[in-house]
Design a protein around this motif. Structure first.
Motif, PDB file in Angstrom:
ATOM      1  N   VAL A 145     -72.100   7.210  31.068  1.00  0.00           N
ATOM      2  CA  VAL A 145     -72.791   7.491  32.329  1.00  0.00           C
ATOM      3  C   VAL A 145     -73.111   8.982  32.358  1.00  0.00           C
ATOM      4  CG1 VAL A 145     -71.795   5.570  33.624  1.00  0.00           C
ATOM      5  CG2 VAL A 145     -70.621   7.773  33.595  1.00  0.00           C
ATOM      6  N   MET A 146     -74.164   9.316  33.109  1.00  0.00           N
ATOM      7  CA  MET A 146     -74.588  10.708  33.167  1.00  0.00           C
ATOM      8  C   MET A 146     -74.617  11.214  34.600  1.00  0.00           C
ATOM      9  SD  MET A 146     -78.642  10.152  32.224  1.00  0.00           S
ATOM     10  CE  MET A 146     -79.088  11.850  32.207  1.00  0.00           C
ATOM     11  N   LYS A 147     -74.268  12.498  34.733  1.00  0.00           N
ATOM     12  CA  LYS A 147     -74.286  13.160  36.035  1.00  0.00           C
ATOM     13  C   LYS A 147     -75.115  14.437  35.885  1.00  0.00           C
ATOM     14  CE  LYS A 147     -71.170  15.863  38.715  1.00  0.00           C
ATOM     15  NZ  LYS A 147     -69.788  16.274  38.862  1.00  0.00           N
ATOM     16  N   PRO A 148     -76.339  14.462  36.464  1.00  0.00           N
ATOM     17  CA  PRO A 148     -77.173  15.658  36.360  1.00  0.00           C
ATOM     18  C   PRO A 148     -76.460  16.883  36.940  1.00  0.00           C
ATOM     19  CG  PRO A 148     -78.451  13.821  37.193  1.00  0.00           C
ATOM     20  CD  PRO A 148     -77.012  13.395  37.201  1.00  0.00           C
ATOM     21  N   ILE A 149     -76.559  18.010  36.207  1.00  0.00           N
ATOM     22  CA  ILE A 149     -75.939  19.238  36.699  1.00  0.00           C
ATOM     23  C   ILE A 149     -76.942  20.389  36.817  1.00  0.00           C
ATOM     24  CG2 ILE A 149     -73.579  18.685  36.026  1.00  0.00           C
ATOM     25  CD1 ILE A 149     -73.953  20.297  33.481  1.00  0.00           C
ATOM     26  N   ASP A 150     -78.111  20.275  36.166  1.00  0.00           N
ATOM     27  CA  ASP A 150     -79.127  21.318  36.280  1.00  0.00           C
ATOM     28  C   ASP A 150     -80.474  20.733  35.889  1.00  0.00           C
ATOM     29  OD1 ASP A 150     -80.068  23.949  36.771  1.00  0.00           O
ATOM     30  OD2 ASP A 150     -79.991  24.408  34.633  1.00  0.00           O
ATOM     31  N   PHE A 151     -81.526  21.197  36.570  1.00  0.00           N
ATOM     32  CA  PHE A 151     -82.879  20.733  36.265  1.00  0.00           C
ATOM     33  C   PHE A 151     -83.858  21.874  36.474  1.00  0.00           C
ATOM     34  CE2 PHE A 151     -87.006  19.067  37.525  1.00  0.00           C
ATOM     35  CZ  PHE A 151     -87.281  18.217  36.469  1.00  0.00           C
ATOM     36  N   GLU A 152     -84.743  22.052  35.505  1.00  0.00           N
ATOM     37  CA  GLU A 152     -85.840  23.004  35.606  1.00  0.00           C
ATOM     38  C   GLU A 152     -87.070  22.345  35.039  1.00  0.00           C
ATOM     39  OE1 GLU A 152     -85.164  26.758  33.734  1.00  0.00           O
ATOM     40  OE2 GLU A 152     -83.243  27.069  34.750  1.00  0.00           O
ATOM     41  N   GLY A 153     -88.208  22.493  35.739  1.00  0.00           N
ATOM     42  CA  GLY A 153     -89.418  21.934  35.177  1.00  0.00           C
ATOM     43  C   GLY A 153     -90.571  21.914  36.128  1.00  0.00           C
ATOM     44  N   ASN A 154     -91.662  21.326  35.623  1.00  0.00           N
ATOM     45  CA  ASN A 154     -92.882  21.176  36.399  1.00  0.00           C
ATOM     46  C   ASN A 154     -93.478  19.813  36.064  1.00  0.00           C
ATOM     47  OD1 ASN A 154     -94.406  21.443  33.941  1.00  0.00           O
ATOM     48  ND2 ASN A 154     -94.178  23.666  34.102  1.00  0.00           N
ATOM     49  N   ALA A 155     -94.736  19.625  36.402  1.00  0.00           N
ATOM     50  CA  ALA A 155     -95.372  18.322  36.190  1.00  0.00           C
ATOM     51  C   ALA A 155     -95.552  17.970  34.718  1.00  0.00           C
ATOM     52  CB  ALA A 155     -96.722  18.290  36.893  1.00  0.00           C
ATOM     53  N   GLY A 156     -95.512  18.976  33.828  1.00  0.00           N
ATOM     54  CA  GLY A 156     -95.739  18.700  32.415  1.00  0.00           C
ATOM     55  C   GLY A 156     -94.494  18.621  31.565  1.00  0.00           C
ATOM     56  N   LYS A 157     -93.562  19.568  31.765  1.00  0.00           N
ATOM     57  CA  LYS A 157     -92.356  19.634  30.946  1.00  0.00           C
ATOM     58  C   LYS A 157     -91.158  19.940  31.815  1.00  0.00           C
ATOM     59  CE  LYS A 157     -94.380  21.211  26.619  1.00  0.00           C
ATOM     60  NZ  LYS A 157     -94.265  22.165  25.520  1.00  0.00           N
ATOM     61  N   ALA A 158     -89.982  19.510  31.342  1.00  0.00           N
ATOM     62  CA  ALA A 158     -88.761  19.768  32.102  1.00  0.00           C
ATOM     63  C   ALA A 158     -87.555  19.749  31.186  1.00  0.00           C
ATOM     64  CB  ALA A 158     -88.590  18.730  33.206  1.00  0.00           C
ATOM     65  N   GLY A 159     -86.487  20.336  31.685  1.00  0.00           N
ATOM     66  CA  GLY A 159     -85.199  20.287  31.024  1.00  0.00           C
ATOM     67  C   GLY A 159     -84.152  19.826  32.010  1.00  0.00           C
ATOM     68  N   LEU A 160     -83.375  18.853  31.621  1.00  0.00           N
ATOM     69  CA  LEU A 160     -82.300  18.319  32.452  1.00  0.00           C
ATOM     70  C   LEU A 160     -80.994  18.484  31.690  1.00  0.00           C
ATOM     71  CD1 LEU A 160     -81.280  16.550  34.905  1.00  0.00           C
ATOM     72  CD2 LEU A 160     -81.641  14.587  33.389  1.00  0.00           C
ATOM     73  N   LYS A 161     -80.012  19.086  32.323  1.00  0.00           N
ATOM     74  CA  LYS A 161     -78.667  19.127  31.756  1.00  0.00           C
ATOM     75  C   LYS A 161     -77.832  18.136  32.537  1.00  0.00           C
ATOM     76  CE  LYS A 161     -78.616  23.635  29.761  1.00  0.00           C
ATOM     77  NZ  LYS A 161     -77.845  24.755  29.352  1.00  0.00           N
ATOM     78  N   ALA A 162     -77.042  17.358  31.792  1.00  0.00           N
ATOM     79  CA  ALA A 162     -76.212  16.344  32.435  1.00  0.00           C
ATOM     80  C   ALA A 162     -74.873  16.249  31.729  1.00  0.00           C
ATOM     81  CB  ALA A 162     -76.910  14.981  32.403  1.00  0.00           C
ATOM     82  N   GLU A 163     -73.843  16.038  32.533  1.00  0.00           N
ATOM     83  CA  GLU A 163     -72.531  15.750  31.978  1.00  0.00           C
ATOM     84  C   GLU A 163     -72.502  14.264  31.664  1.00  0.00           C
ATOM     85  OE1 GLU A 163     -68.495  17.282  33.478  1.00  0.00           O
ATOM     86  OE2 GLU A 163     -68.677  15.234  34.255  1.00  0.00           O
ATOM     87  N   VAL A 164     -72.194  13.941  30.421  1.00  0.00           N
ATOM     88  CA  VAL A 164     -72.190  12.551  29.969  1.00  0.00           C
ATOM     89  C   VAL A 164     -70.774  12.198  29.555  1.00  0.00           C
ATOM     90  CG1 VAL A 164     -73.154  10.901  28.318  1.00  0.00           C
ATOM     91  CG2 VAL A 164     -74.587  12.765  29.208  1.00  0.00           C
ATOM     92  N   SER A 165     -70.270  11.095  30.122  1.00  0.00           N
ATOM     93  CA  SER A 165     -68.930  10.636  29.766  1.00  0.00           C
ATOM     94  C   SER A 165     -68.987   9.172  29.361  1.00  0.00           C
ATOM     95  CB  SER A 165     -67.964  10.839  30.934  1.00  0.00           C
ATOM     96  OG  SER A 165     -68.419  10.155  32.076  1.00  0.00           O
ATOM     97  N   GLY A 166     -68.123   8.812  28.434  1.00  0.00           N
ATOM     98  CA  GLY A 166     -68.095   7.433  27.956  1.00  0.00           C
ATOM     99  C   GLY A 166     -67.080   7.268  26.842  1.00  0.00           C
ATOM    100  N   ASN A 167     -67.282   6.239  26.023  1.00  0.00           N
ATOM    101  CA  ASN A 167     -66.380   5.914  24.916  1.00  0.00           C
ATOM    102  C   ASN A 167     -66.833   6.598  23.636  1.00  0.00           C
ATOM    103  OD1 ASN A 167     -65.015   4.168  26.631  1.00  0.00           O
ATOM    104  ND2 ASN A 167     -66.324   2.443  26.100  1.00  0.00           N
TER     105      ASN A 167
END
Length: 106
Positions: free
Chosen positions: A59-81
């Motif tokens: 599962v993922m939990k977004p922690i930061d987002f930067e972007g516009n209509a064309g490009k973006a970067g999403l940072k997410a904490e991902v936890s699992g097996n």
């Protein structure tokens, strides 16, 4: 955090293990690059996320987002097996209209 609708939909589909809803966030010719492999088109993307969901149960939990209509970067904490869980991953996205055209996961 103010996320575009398609990113909200992607996160919700990912966390609900809904591969159909996940793949519907992408354009028909979209590409995903993850763990050294490319996946092209909704069918390959759907098969990839189904396999990853079963294997990692992540599962993922977004922690930061930067972007516009064309490009973006999403940072997410991902936890699992998987070793090292949880980890922070960066999702590099390009958009085509209201859909994701390209996703690269680092």
């Amino acid at each position: 955090m103010n996320l575009p609708e398609v990113i909200k939909d992607l996160v919700n589909a990912h966390n609900n293990f809904d591969s159909t809803a996940f793949s519907n966030c992408f354009s028909g010719s979209a590409t995903v690059f993850d763990e050294g492999k490319n996946y092209t088109g909704k069918n390959e993307i759907k098969a990839w996320i189904e396999k990853a969901s079963k294997e990692y149960n992540a599962v993922m939990k977004p922690i930061d987002f930067e972007g516009n209509a064309g490009k973006a970067g999403l940072k997410a904490e991902v936890s699992g097996n998987f070793p090292g869980s949880p980890i922070v991953l960066t999702y590099h996205l390009e958009f085509e209209g209201n859909h994701i055209q390209s996703l690269e996961i680092n």
